[in-house]
Design a protein around this motif. Structure first.
Motif, PDB file in Angstrom:
ATOM      1  N   PRO A   3       4.702  -0.441   1.911  1.00 46.95           N
ATOM      2  CA  PRO A   3       3.554   0.252   2.505  1.00 46.95           C
ATOM      3  C   PRO A   3       2.542   0.738   1.456  1.00 46.95           C
ATOM      4  O   PRO A   3       1.345   0.834   1.748  1.00 46.95           O
ATOM      5  CB  PRO A   3       4.174   1.427   3.260  1.00 46.95           C
ATOM      6  CG  PRO A   3       5.548   1.562   2.732  1.00 46.95           C
ATOM      7  CD  PRO A   3       5.963   0.225   2.219  1.00 46.95           C
ATOM      8  N   TYR A   4       3.000   1.030   0.250  1.00 47.86           N
ATOM      9  CA  TYR A   4       2.056   1.447  -0.789  1.00 47.86           C
ATOM     10  C   TYR A   4       1.247   0.263  -1.325  1.00 47.86           C
ATOM     11  O   TYR A   4       0.112   0.436  -1.752  1.00 47.86           O
ATOM     12  CB  TYR A   4       2.772   2.204  -1.912  1.00 47.86           C
ATOM     13  CG  TYR A   4       3.045   3.631  -1.500  1.00 47.86           C
ATOM     14  CD1 TYR A   4       2.080   4.613  -1.636  1.00 47.86           C
ATOM     15  CD2 TYR A   4       4.265   3.992  -0.927  1.00 47.86           C
ATOM     16  CE1 TYR A   4       2.306   5.915  -1.239  1.00 47.86           C
ATOM     17  CE2 TYR A   4       4.506   5.290  -0.524  1.00 47.86           C
ATOM     18  CZ  TYR A   4       3.524   6.247  -0.687  1.00 47.86           C
ATOM     19  OH  TYR A   4       3.746   7.536  -0.271  1.00 47.86           O
ATOM     20  N   PHE A   5       1.810  -0.931  -1.273  1.00 49.48           N
ATOM     21  CA  PHE A   5       1.028  -2.129  -1.610  1.00 49.48           C
ATOM     22  C   PHE A   5      -0.052  -2.344  -0.555  1.00 49.48           C
ATOM     23  O   PHE A   5      -1.200  -2.659  -0.877  1.00 49.48           O
ATOM     24  CB  PHE A   5       1.937  -3.362  -1.712  1.00 49.48           C
ATOM     25  CG  PHE A   5       1.161  -4.633  -1.919  1.00 49.48           C
ATOM     26  CD1 PHE A   5       0.665  -4.956  -3.178  1.00 49.48           C
ATOM     27  CD2 PHE A   5       0.892  -5.486  -0.854  1.00 49.48           C
ATOM     28  CE1 PHE A   5      -0.074  -6.112  -3.386  1.00 49.48           C
ATOM     29  CE2 PHE A   5       0.152  -6.644  -1.049  1.00 49.48           C
ATOM     30  CZ  PHE A   5      -0.330  -6.958  -2.315  1.00 49.48           C
ATOM     31  N   ILE A   6       0.315  -2.150   0.704  1.00 47.75           N
ATOM     32  CA  ILE A   6      -0.653  -2.285   1.794  1.00 47.75           C
ATOM     33  C   ILE A   6      -1.766  -1.249   1.628  1.00 47.75           C
ATOM     34  O   ILE A   6      -2.960  -1.560   1.776  1.00 47.75           O
ATOM     35  CB  ILE A   6       0.047  -2.134   3.164  1.00 47.75           C
ATOM     36  CG1 ILE A   6       1.005  -3.309   3.387  1.00 47.75           C
ATOM     37  CG2 ILE A   6      -0.953  -2.026   4.299  1.00 47.75           C
ATOM     38  CD1 ILE A   6       1.923  -3.146   4.571  1.00 47.75           C
ATOM     39  N   LEU A   7      -1.401  -0.022   1.281  1.00 47.00           N
ATOM     40  CA  LEU A   7      -2.391   1.029   1.052  1.00 47.00           C
ATOM     41  C   LEU A   7      -3.302   0.667  -0.126  1.00 47.00           C
ATOM     42  O   LEU A   7      -4.524   0.835  -0.049  1.00 47.00           O
ATOM     43  CB  LEU A   7      -1.692   2.365   0.808  1.00 47.00           C
ATOM     44  CG  LEU A   7      -2.574   3.571   0.506  1.00 47.00           C
ATOM     45  CD1 LEU A   7      -3.610   3.794   1.589  1.00 47.00           C
ATOM     46  CD2 LEU A   7      -1.706   4.814   0.308  1.00 47.00           C
ATOM     47  N   VAL A  58      -1.050  11.874   3.638  1.00 42.61           N
ATOM     48  CA  VAL A  58      -0.824  11.222   2.348  1.00 42.61           C
ATOM     49  C   VAL A  58      -1.668   9.958   2.245  1.00 42.61           C
ATOM     50  O   VAL A  58      -2.305   9.704   1.216  1.00 42.61           O
ATOM     51  CB  VAL A  58       0.676  10.900   2.148  1.00 42.61           C
ATOM     52  CG1 VAL A  58       0.901  10.103   0.873  1.00 42.61           C
ATOM     53  CG2 VAL A  58       1.501  12.182   2.127  1.00 42.61           C
ATOM     54  N   VAL A  59      -1.696   9.180   3.315  1.00 41.99           N
ATOM     55  CA  VAL A  59      -2.492   7.943   3.317  1.00 41.99           C
ATOM     56  C   VAL A  59      -3.962   8.248   3.094  1.00 41.99           C
ATOM     57  O   VAL A  59      -4.600   7.661   2.219  1.00 41.99           O
ATOM     58  CB  VAL A  59      -2.311   7.164   4.645  1.00 41.99           C
ATOM     59  CG1 VAL A  59      -3.373   6.082   4.795  1.00 41.99           C
ATOM     60  CG2 VAL A  59      -0.929   6.540   4.702  1.00 41.99           C
ATOM     61  N   TYR A  60      -4.503   9.190   3.857  1.00 41.63           N
ATOM     62  CA  TYR A  60      -5.938   9.442   3.767  1.00 41.63           C
ATOM     63  C   TYR A  60      -6.317  10.071   2.430  1.00 41.63           C
ATOM     64  O   TYR A  60      -7.332   9.706   1.832  1.00 41.63           O
ATOM     65  CB  TYR A  60      -6.428  10.302   4.928  1.00 41.63           C
ATOM     66  CG  TYR A  60      -7.926  10.257   5.027  1.00 41.63           C
ATOM     67  CD1 TYR A  60      -8.561   9.118   5.512  1.00 41.63           C
ATOM     68  CD2 TYR A  60      -8.702  11.310   4.586  1.00 41.63           C
ATOM     69  CE1 TYR A  60      -9.944   9.047   5.574  1.00 41.63           C
ATOM     70  CE2 TYR A  60     -10.078  11.251   4.644  1.00 41.63           C
ATOM     71  CZ  TYR A  60     -10.698  10.115   5.133  1.00 41.63           C
ATOM     72  OH  TYR A  60     -12.061  10.047   5.179  1.00 41.63           O
ATOM     73  N   ALA A  61      -5.505  10.990   1.939  1.00 43.19           N
ATOM     74  CA  ALA A  61      -5.791  11.603   0.638  1.00 43.19           C
ATOM     75  C   ALA A  61      -5.742  10.564  -0.475  1.00 43.19           C
ATOM     76  O   ALA A  61      -6.596  10.540  -1.364  1.00 43.19           O
ATOM     77  CB  ALA A  61      -4.806  12.730   0.360  1.00 43.19           C
ATOM     78  N   THR A  62      -4.756   9.689  -0.427  1.00 46.06           N
ATOM     79  CA  THR A  62      -4.623   8.656  -1.445  1.00 46.06           C
ATOM     80  C   THR A  62      -5.757   7.647  -1.340  1.00 46.06           C
ATOM     81  O   THR A  62      -6.375   7.277  -2.337  1.00 46.06           O
ATOM     82  CB  THR A  62      -3.259   7.942  -1.315  1.00 46.06           C
ATOM     83  OG1 THR A  62      -2.218   8.924  -1.399  1.00 46.06           O
ATOM     84  CG2 THR A  62      -3.069   6.918  -2.411  1.00 46.06           C
ATOM     85  N   TRP A  63      -6.056   7.208  -0.121  1.00 50.34           N
ATOM     86  CA  TRP A  63      -7.120   6.225   0.116  1.00 50.34           C
ATOM     87  C   TRP A  63      -8.474   6.764  -0.333  1.00 50.34           C
ATOM     88  O   TRP A  63      -9.200   6.102  -1.067  1.00 50.34           O
ATOM     89  CB  TRP A  63      -7.143   5.866   1.601  1.00 50.34           C
ATOM     90  CG  TRP A  63      -8.137   4.841   2.011  1.00 50.34           C
ATOM     91  CD1 TRP A  63      -8.114   3.508   1.717  1.00 50.34           C
ATOM     92  CD2 TRP A  63      -9.297   5.047   2.818  1.00 50.34           C
ATOM     93  NE1 TRP A  63      -9.195   2.881   2.304  1.00 50.34           N
ATOM     94  CE2 TRP A  63      -9.932   3.805   2.979  1.00 50.34           C
ATOM     95  CE3 TRP A  63      -9.842   6.171   3.422  1.00 50.34           C
ATOM     96  CZ2 TRP A  63     -11.093   3.663   3.725  1.00 50.34           C
ATOM     97  CZ3 TRP A  63     -10.999   6.026   4.166  1.00 50.34           C
ATOM     98  CH2 TRP A  63     -11.611   4.766   4.305  1.00 50.34           C
ATOM     99  N   SER A  64      -8.789   7.980   0.098  1.00 51.38           N
ATOM    100  CA  SER A  64     -10.096   8.522  -0.259  1.00 51.38           C
ATOM    101  C   SER A  64     -10.167   8.908  -1.731  1.00 51.38           C
ATOM    102  O   SER A  64     -11.169   8.625  -2.406  1.00 51.38           O
ATOM    103  CB  SER A  64     -10.449   9.715   0.632  1.00 51.38           C
ATOM    104  OG  SER A  64      -9.478  10.738   0.501  1.00 51.38           O
ATOM    105  N   GLY A  65      -9.115   9.509  -2.264  1.00 54.36           N
ATOM    106  CA  GLY A  65      -9.119   9.904  -3.672  1.00 54.36           C
ATOM    107  C   GLY A  65      -9.190   8.721  -4.611  1.00 54.36           C
ATOM    108  O   GLY A  65     -10.019   8.682  -5.536  1.00 54.36           O
TER     109      GLY A  65
END
Length: 110
Positions: A3-7, A58-65
Motif C-alpha cells: 500500500p505504501y508503493f501505491i501511495l 496518514v494517507v492524506y498527510a503523507t500524500w500532501s506533505g
C-alpha cells in the motif's frame, strides 16, 4: 501490492499533474492541460486504493506533505523558483511531521 508503493505512485502522479498545471498556463495550452486532468484523476484513483490499507489521516498527510516537498523541488529545477530560508524551514517541518506520523503513529484502519 504494497500500500505504501501505491501511495508513492499517487504522489508521483500528483506531482506530475501539478507541474503540468503550471505549464498549462491557465489551461490555455492543450497538452499540459490534458496531463493535468488525467494526472489528477489517476492520482485520486490510486490514492483511493491506498486507503484500503492505510488510515485516511496518514494517507492524506503523507500524500500532501510529500507532494509539497516534491513539487517545491520540481519548481526549483524546472521553473527556477528558489525557496528562501523560511520556506526551507517550513519544508523541513513538513518532512518531520510526515516521518513522525508514519513511524510513531498507531492509527489503524477500521
Amino acid at each position: 501490492m504494497n500500500p505504501y508503493f501505491i501511495l508513492a505512485l499517487a504522489i508521483v502522479v500528483e506531482v506530475i499533474a501539478t507541474s503540468a498545471l503550471r505549464a498549462s498556463e491557465g489551461f490555455t495550452r492543450l497538452w499540459p492541460s490534458v496531463v493535468v486532468v488525467i494526472g489528477y484523476v489517476l492520482s485520486f484513483y490510486v490514492l483511493s486504493l491506498s486507503l484500503r490499507s492505510i488510515p485516511v489521516g496518514v494517507v492524506y498527510a503523507t500524500w500532501s506533505g510529500a507532494g509539497i516537498v516534491l513539487i517545491t523541488l520540481c519548481a526549483m529545477f524546472l521553473f527556477k523558483q528558489i525557496p528562501d530560508l523560511a520556506a526551507i524551514l517550513g519544508i523541513c517541518l513538513i518532512i518531520s511531521g510526515v516521518i513522525v506520523l508514519n513511524v510513531f503513529s498507531k492509527m489503524q484502519v477500521h
